[in-house]
Scaffold this motif. Structure first.
Motif, PDB file in Angstrom:
ATOM      1  N   SER A  82       0.818  -1.212   0.000  1.00 21.22           N
ATOM      2  CA  SER A  82       0.000   0.000   0.000  1.00 21.22           C
ATOM      3  C   SER A  82       0.853   1.265   0.000  1.00 21.22           C
ATOM      4  O   SER A  82       1.914   1.316   0.615  1.00 21.22           O
ATOM      5  CB  SER A  82      -0.897  -0.024   1.249  1.00 21.22           C
ATOM      6  N   GLN A  83       0.354   2.270  -0.712  1.00 23.46           N
ATOM      7  CA  GLN A  83       1.063   3.566  -0.740  1.00 23.46           C
ATOM      8  C   GLN A  83       0.527   4.498   0.351  1.00 23.46           C
ATOM      9  O   GLN A  83       0.958   5.638   0.455  1.00 23.46           O
ATOM     10  CB  GLN A  83       0.821   4.248  -2.099  1.00 23.46           C
ATOM     11  N   ALA A  84      -0.426   4.015   1.138  1.00 26.65           N
ATOM     12  CA  ALA A  84      -1.097   4.879   2.111  1.00 26.65           C
ATOM     13  C   ALA A  84      -0.153   5.321   3.218  1.00 26.65           C
ATOM     14  O   ALA A  84       0.701   4.553   3.670  1.00 26.65           O
ATOM     15  CB  ALA A  84      -2.272   4.127   2.715  1.00 26.65           C
ATOM     16  N   THR A  85      -0.329   6.556   3.644  1.00 24.26           N
ATOM     17  CA  THR A  85       0.492   7.088   4.751  1.00 24.26           C
ATOM     18  C   THR A  85      -0.444   7.676   5.815  1.00 24.26           C
ATOM     19  O   THR A  85      -1.585   8.048   5.505  1.00 24.26           O
ATOM     20  CB  THR A  85       1.405   8.230   4.263  1.00 24.26           C
ATOM     21  N   PRO A  86       0.063   7.796   7.052  1.00 25.22           N
ATOM     22  CA  PRO A  86      -0.759   8.422   8.093  1.00 25.22           C
ATOM     23  C   PRO A  86      -1.175   9.836   7.702  1.00 25.22           C
ATOM     24  O   PRO A  86      -2.278  10.262   8.005  1.00 25.22           O
ATOM     25  CB  PRO A  86       0.167   8.436   9.310  1.00 25.22           C
ATOM     26  N   THR A  93     -15.381   5.872   9.976  1.00 28.29           N
ATOM     27  CA  THR A  93     -14.621   5.092   8.996  1.00 28.29           C
ATOM     28  C   THR A  93     -13.252   5.728   8.752  1.00 28.29           C
ATOM     29  O   THR A  93     -12.253   5.027   8.591  1.00 28.29           O
ATOM     30  CB  THR A  93     -15.409   5.009   7.674  1.00 28.29           C
ATOM     31  N   GLY A  94     -13.213   7.054   8.739  1.00 26.97           N
ATOM     32  CA  GLY A  94     -11.933   7.747   8.551  1.00 26.97           C
ATOM     33  C   GLY A  94     -10.958   7.381   9.660  1.00 26.97           C
ATOM     34  O   GLY A  94      -9.774   7.123   9.409  1.00 26.97           O
ATOM     35  N   HIS A  95     -11.472   7.327  10.893  1.00 19.49           N
ATOM     36  CA  HIS A  95     -10.582   6.954  12.003  1.00 19.49           C
ATOM     37  C   HIS A  95     -10.162   5.485  11.912  1.00 19.49           C
ATOM     38  O   HIS A  95      -9.053   5.127  12.287  1.00 19.49           O
ATOM     39  CB  HIS A  95     -11.252   7.246  13.349  1.00 19.49           C
ATOM     40  N   LEU A  96     -11.045   4.636  11.408  1.00 17.60           N
ATOM     41  CA  LEU A  96     -10.668   3.224  11.215  1.00 17.60           C
ATOM     42  C   LEU A  96      -9.492   3.133  10.241  1.00 17.60           C
ATOM     43  O   LEU A  96      -8.506   2.429  10.485  1.00 17.60           O
ATOM     44  CB  LEU A  96     -11.868   2.437  10.680  1.00 17.60           C
ATOM     45  N   LEU A  97      -9.592   3.878   9.147  1.00 20.36           N
ATOM     46  CA  LEU A  97      -8.498   3.846   8.162  1.00 20.36           C
ATOM     47  C   LEU A  97      -7.213   4.391   8.777  1.00 20.36           C
ATOM     48  O   LEU A  97      -6.128   3.844   8.559  1.00 20.36           O
ATOM     49  CB  LEU A  97      -8.885   4.666   6.925  1.00 20.36           C
ATOM     50  N   ALA A  98      -7.348   5.463   9.572  1.00 20.58           N
ATOM     51  CA  ALA A  98      -6.159   6.041  10.210  1.00 20.58           C
ATOM     52  C   ALA A  98      -5.543   5.044  11.197  1.00 20.58           C
ATOM     53  O   ALA A  98      -4.316   4.872  11.249  1.00 20.58           O
ATOM     54  CB  ALA A  98      -6.538   7.341  10.920  1.00 20.58           C
ATOM     55  N   ALA A  99      -6.407   4.356  11.957  1.00 23.59           N
ATOM     56  CA  ALA A  99      -5.898   3.375  12.927  1.00 23.59           C
ATOM     57  C   ALA A  99      -5.100   2.297  12.199  1.00 23.59           C
ATOM     58  O   ALA A  99      -3.996   1.912  12.625  1.00 23.59           O
ATOM     59  CB  ALA A  99      -7.069   2.751  13.696  1.00 23.59           C
ATOM     60  N   GLN A 100      -5.636   1.821  11.071  1.00 22.94           N
ATOM     61  CA  GLN A 100      -4.946   0.756  10.337  1.00 22.94           C
ATOM     62  C   GLN A 100      -3.619   1.242   9.764  1.00 22.94           C
ATOM     63  O   GLN A 100      -2.614   0.533   9.815  1.00 22.94           O
ATOM     64  CB  GLN A 100      -5.844   0.239   9.217  1.00 22.94           C
ATOM     65  N   VAL A 101      -3.633   2.450   9.223  1.00 25.24           N
ATOM     66  CA  VAL A 101      -2.408   2.900   8.552  1.00 25.24           C
ATOM     67  C   VAL A 101      -1.322   3.230   9.587  1.00 25.24           C
ATOM     68  O   VAL A 101      -0.139   2.936   9.376  1.00 25.24           O
ATOM     69  CB  VAL A 101      -2.722   4.041   7.549  1.00 25.24           C
ATOM     70  N   TYR A 102      -1.706   3.782  10.751  1.00 22.87           N
ATOM     71  CA  TYR A 102      -0.709   4.008  11.811  1.00 22.87           C
ATOM     72  C   TYR A 102      -0.181   2.671  12.321  1.00 22.87           C
ATOM     73  O   TYR A 102       1.018   2.496  12.520  1.00 22.87           O
ATOM     74  CB  TYR A 102      -1.315   4.807  12.978  1.00 22.87           C
TER      75      TYR A 102
END
Ligand SMILES: C[S@@+](CC[C@H](N)C(=O)[O-])C[C@H]1O[C@@H](n2cnc3c(N)ncnc32)[C@H](O)[C@@H]1O
Length: 414
Positions: free
Chosen positions: A327-331, A352-361
């Motif tokens: 994945s290219q995703a960053t915090p 959902t935004g916080h879920l994505l942030a939790a996963q990427v962190y």
């Protein structure tokens, strides 16, 4: 990409020629007039939850049968009527909604001081208005569907659709028929069909496209920046609408009928061409939508990077919002996405935004920030995924032990 739709996976149906348009949307293939049907009743072994012998029709060309299945006692006497295939009916009767009647003891109750009242809105018919302050997460109303209709069942013969919809209505208890007939219609014509067209939600039900009718939920008007969000629970059949931000007394309570992540011109085109009304919400009538449209396009691009639907990694829950090693995703992207949701008043998406942030962190091994976001995700509620309960459960797992969560350090495992 998955429908982060700022809403549950159901949308209200368009209000003109719904079935025709819906079929075109999903299959692009109309079979008008090309085959014949016959009506018949099927014998189903007892005991069944159905109050009457199901009335069926079989589409000769495909040999698919669709039947009317009614349970008059469902949800403490509200009743429910399906027009669907025998295989779906067979699955439905094993759902907790049918096996555990206690589940419905606290739903469909609207007389006991609800936090809203119905009022007329100029140009929009009726709508629901808050009578007291509602905070994010507060329950506005919860109900079970009166009707569940397989959308393919109406093809190719539109008339036959009417006939069977009429049967589903006729078999409901009288008190529910009265509630049904109080719903708004757009066009004159068949009283039942038109009410379904104007008010039903479209979505997947037991793996097939259906329309679901929740008459009280349908009292809420659409807003492109709504203040309420809804969840449909596929096992209890309870559809619950909650506040997605603080709603003040006297404020209209609104939901969305469509995926909001589209530019204004596309939203308006959908409303006028498919639904037959012009949206008069604040965002649709504001003189300039350029900034909002730009935010929506940024949101879509960030979501596409943060959500990896192609992933096939083993994980405990059926969610496609997972991170892969490539994945290219960053915090920073997740933080930017959260900021854009807030700027655009897309309140329902914050969980959902916080879920994505939790996963990427967690993916880069920052457990502290991951837990912080996971806690926010749980508190704010996760809407718009196929499995919100599963997503909350996985956030709880992450909070309990971030290092054991599937996402921990995943970006380092290239
Ligand atoms: C599901 S009903 C909503 C409740 C309805 N207003 C009533 O009187 O019962 C959908 C209809 O409400 C009206 N409506 C809902 N949201 C609207 C909006 N944002 N702008 C204009 N009309 C809207 C349209 O006439 C639409 O067909």
């Amino acid at each position: 990409s998955p429908d982060l739709g700022i809403q549950a996976n159901l949308c209200l149906t368009p209000n003109t020629n719904t079935f025709l348009n819906y079929s075109q949307l999903i299959s692009g293939d109309l079979l008008a007039g090309s085959c014949s049907h016959h009506d018949h009743a099927v014998r189903v072994p007892k005991p069944t939850p159905w109050s009457r012998e199901p009335q069926c029709l079989t589409e000769k060309r495909t040999n698919e049968s669709y039947c009317v299945y009614t349970n008059e006692r469902f949800a403490n006497g509200r009743g429910i009527s399906f027009f669907t295939t025998p295989s779906i009916a067979e699955k439905v009767i094993h759902l907790p909604a049918f096996t555990d009647p206690k589940l419905h003891n606290h739903v469909n109750k609207f007389d006991d001081d609800p936090p809203w009242e119905m009022r007329n809105v100029p140009g929009r018919g009726n709508g629901l208005f808050a009578t007291r302050t509602l905070h994010r997460g507060d329950l506005i109303l919860a109900n079970t569907p009166m009707g569940v209709y397989q959308s393919d069942a109406f093809f190719p013969d539109y008339e036959l659709g009417y006939k069977n919809l009429r049967k589903t209505f006729d078999q409901l208890p009288k008190s529910s028929q009265e509630i049904f007939l109080r719903m708004a219609t757009h066009s004159p014509g068949d009283a039942v069909m038109e009410r379904i067209n104007t008010n039903a939600f479209a979505g997947d039900f037991e793996g097939a496209p259906h329309f679901l009718l929740y008459p009280e939920t349908a009292l809420m008007n659409h807003d492109c920046r709504p203040n309420a969000m809804y969840y449909h629970n596929a096992s209890t059949l309870i559809h619950a609408t909650h506040a997605s931000r603080t709603i003040h007394p006297g404020e209209e309570i609104t939901i969305t009928y469509i995926n909001l992540l589209q530019p204004r011109s596309q939203r308006q085109e959908m409303f006028s061409s498919i639904w037959g009304f012009a949206c008069t919400c604040r965002l649709c009538t504001s003189p300039n939508s350029r900034l909002s449209d730009m935010h929506v396009s940024q949101i879509l691009s960030l979501q596409n990077t943060l959500i990896d639907p192609s992933s096939s990694l083993p994980h405990t829950h059926d969610t496609n919002m997972i991170l892969t090693p490539s994945s290219q995703a960053t915090p920073e992207m997740a933080e930017q996405l959260l900021a854009l949701y807030a700027k655009e008043h897309l309140h329902a998406a914050l969980g959902t935004g916080h879920l994505l942030a939790a996963q990427v962190y967690n993916g880069i091994g920052d457990a502290k920030m991951a837990v912080w976001h996971a806690e926010k995700a749980v508190v704010l509620g996760i809407v718009g995924t196929m499995d919100p309960e599963g997503d909350v459960a996985q956030m709880r797992e992450l909070i309990g032990n971030p290092r054991e969560h599937w996402s921990f350090g995943i970006r380092k495992k290239k």
